[in-house]
Design an enzyme around this catalytic site. Sequence first.
Site, short mmCIF file in Angstrom:
data_model
loop_
_atom_site.label_atom_id
_atom_site.label_comp_id
_atom_site.label_asym_id
_atom_site.label_seq_id
_atom_site.Cartn_x
_atom_site.Cartn_y
_atom_site.Cartn_z
N HIS A 1 -9.00 2.04 24.11
CA HIS A 1 -8.10 2.13 22.96
C HIS A 1 -8.80 2.83 21.79
CE1 HIS A 1 -4.61 0.20 20.63
NE2 HIS A 1 -5.30 0.88 19.73
N HIS B 1 -7.87 6.29 19.16
CA HIS B 1 -6.98 7.43 18.81
C HIS B 1 -7.86 8.64 18.54
CE1 HIS B 1 -3.54 4.65 18.12
NE2 HIS B 1 -4.55 3.81 17.97
N HIS C 1 1.29 -0.44 21.37
CA HIS C 1 0.75 -1.25 20.28
C HIS C 1 1.76 -2.35 19.95
CE1 HIS C 1 -2.02 2.06 19.72
NE2 HIS C 1 -2.56 1.53 18.66
N GLU D 1 0.05 -6.58 16.38
CA GLU D 1 -0.97 -6.23 15.38
C GLU D 1 -0.37 -6.52 14.00
OE1 GLU D 1 -1.66 -2.03 14.87
OE2 GLU D 1 -3.71 -2.30 14.11
N ASP E 1 -10.65 1.62 18.29
CA ASP E 1 -9.40 2.03 17.62
C ASP E 1 -9.53 3.36 16.84
OD1 ASP E 1 -6.71 1.71 17.23
OD2 ASP E 1 -6.86 0.07 15.79
N ASP E 2 -10.09 3.29 15.63
CA ASP E 2 -10.26 4.49 14.79
C ASP E 2 -11.63 4.38 14.12
OD1 ASP E 2 -7.27 5.49 14.79
OD2 ASP E 2 -7.18 3.36 14.29
#
Length: 326
Positions: free
Chosen positions: A11, A13, A190, A193, A271-272
């Site tokens: 996961h 991006h 997603h 969250e 994630d990021d």
Amino acid sequence: MVADLAKAELHCHIEGAASPELVRRVAARHGVDLSGLFDADGAFAWHDFTSFLNAYDRAAAVFRTPEDYRDLAYTYFTSLAAEGAIYGEVFISSDHALASGLSYRDYVEGLAEGIRDAEAETGIIGRMIATGVRHYGPDRILVAAQTVVNEPHPLVTGFGVAGDERMHHPRDFADAFRIAGEAGLGLTVHAGEFGGPESVRDALDHLGVTRIGHGVRAIEDPDLVARLVDEDIVLELCPGSNVALGLYPDIPSHPYARLRDAGVRVTVSSDDPPYFGSSIGAEYGWLADGQGQSRAALAEATRTAIDAAFVDAETRQRLINRLATA
Ligand code: ADE
Ligand code: ZN
């Protein structure tokens, strides 16, 4: 304790993996104005989920050519390998490509070149998951699914939806997930969250996913946790992201251990990473230090990620063999 542990990330991006330094370098190629994007320390400037998504879109818009995307994928996958990862999946977005003036094909080809270059240099294996963006609306999500199905690429093996979960209902995306699933793509979304347990339940009811991105708020509903176990759903957990975005005050409060102890199949991702001061190695380390996760427990998370990866059987077996010798 975890530096030499084999890792896998499901996961992340790709646009969210661009560091401030890379964004500045690529922006200079194209003369893009970055004013307001960074804070006084040179980090991305954002203060809540909405301003995070805005900063993310602005940084993404800097990447405009297949070479830019090649550099982004290469940088990300080699850094993943440097922290002990043997496998990574990145979310890609045809909407962000179009906003940058690129066709989906050129975007994917650029990214694929970066993934192949990183594999040649480090051995890391990578795949892409095409996503629609929830807050762009159901029509655009359907187009994203049609695009990935009409223009197949061997390294694009999944479909999903990211973005602002506070908008729209999963039933609005059911057609997009159906056509992506019928085309043989792995499915993830997603949920849980910024939405509560009902958002996870709705995603399971309507989208046919085998994995959920985050899903942490399922912990608030024991029946739903039991359903995740029964249906063998894998959670792509990103503890550093959840803490940075304010879902939990710190790593010890994150439900990773509680979900795992309840029998849910959990994995670890970043994630990021530059937005959240994270990386795959940092996430494994935080779980070891902040939640007492043992080396064996974290190795199991890597094995779960390989089991749930959107790859063909032969690639999965190669990855399992590599784990055995790691
Ligand atoms: N897009 C990039 N990061 C995201 C996140 N944490 N949640 C939803 N959409 C995203
Ligand atoms: Zn995400």
